[in-house]
Design an enzyme around this catalytic site. Structure first.
Site, mmCIF file in Angstrom:
data_model
loop_
_atom_site.group_PDB
_atom_site.id
_atom_site.type_symbol
_atom_site.label_atom_id
_atom_site.label_comp_id
_atom_site.label_asym_id
_atom_site.label_seq_id
_atom_site.Cartn_x
_atom_site.Cartn_y
_atom_site.Cartn_z
ATOM 1 N N LYS A 78 0.829 -1.215 0.000
ATOM 2 C CA LYS A 78 0.000 0.000 0.000
ATOM 3 C C LYS A 78 0.858 1.257 0.000
ATOM 4 C CE LYS A 78 0.726 0.249 4.630
ATOM 5 N NZ LYS A 78 1.567 1.219 5.369
ATOM 6 N N THR A 135 -3.393 5.009 4.825
ATOM 7 C CA THR A 135 -2.088 5.500 4.403
ATOM 8 C C THR A 135 -2.215 6.520 3.276
ATOM 9 O OG1 THR A 135 -1.188 3.332 4.983
ATOM 10 C CG2 THR A 135 0.240 4.779 3.723
#
Length: 220
Positions: A78, A135
């Site tokens: 990610k 994130t």
């Protein structure tokens, strides 16, 4: 506290106790005891359940997951996507752009994780989609901030200095590209980040290349 298991590391039979905790869990919010959910994974079910018991609190939920490969892949992969979202912010793009990057980025994560036997459904859980969301969107994200600085014109070195902490996606990006080449898999968003970071491509040119790719029917 944890039961011992044996993992044969390069034929050595080294005794290890291995587990992974992953998910959308910025430390700043955990310290404030804000509601948080993560995943605990291990090669051994006993360790996985022990980790669950040790870390679970009324505000910190720990879900067991036996797919340790998928859990770790989500936590790693990610980060390059978060850098891409940060770059988009730095270039002045909007929410539509970020939503597209996150969605197609999740698709890349799933394709790449399958090469190591990870389960696709794990990538749609907390350690994949959940960690991707936090994130890419959070003000606490080092990778997103780094990307935003790159999009604003800072060099890699100056952006890293500005963040002041490790930006994992810089290194994960390189490993992801190497794995994708070995498996002959296309991961265009990650490739664009790689070109910006390692080939000094102008971020605007990288975006132009992404938009000029041929469009296929969407399959997730």
């Amino acid at each position: 506290l944890l039961p011992e298991i044996v993992i044969d590391v390069m034929g050595t039979g080294v005794r290890l106790q291995v587990a992974a905790l992953n998910g959308p869990s910025h430390a700043e919010e955990v310290l404030q005891k804000l509601p948080t959910s993560i995943v605990a994974a291990s090669y051994d079910p006993a360790i996985m359940l022990k980790i669950h018991d040790l870390f679970s609190t009324p505000y910190f939920r720990v879900y067991p997951n036996s797919d340790i490969n998928g859990v770790c892949f989500g936590g790693a992969m990610k980060n390059p996507i978060a850098i891409a979202c940060g770059i988009a912010d730095g270039l002045g793009f909007g929410d539509n752009t970020k939503a597209a990057l996150m969605t197609r980025g999740l698709h890349e994560m799933g394709k790449l994780s399958a090469t190591k036997g990870a389960k696709l459904e794990t990538l749609y859980g907390l350690s994949g989609l959940g960690d991707l969301c936090v994130t890419c969107l959070s003000k606490h994200s080092r990778n997103s901030k780094f990307g935003r600085l790159i999009g604003q014109g800072l060099s890699i070195e100056k952006a890293q200095q500005e963040v002041g902490m490790v930006v994992e996606g810089v290194y994960t990006c390189l490993s992801a590209i190497q794995l994708a080449e070995q498996a002959n898999i296309e991961i265009p968003i990650t490739e664009a980040v790689y070109s910006i970071l390692y080939k000094k491509m102008n971020p605007k040119d990288a975006v132009k290349q992404l938009l000029q790719r041929s469009i296929k029917e969407e399959h997730l």
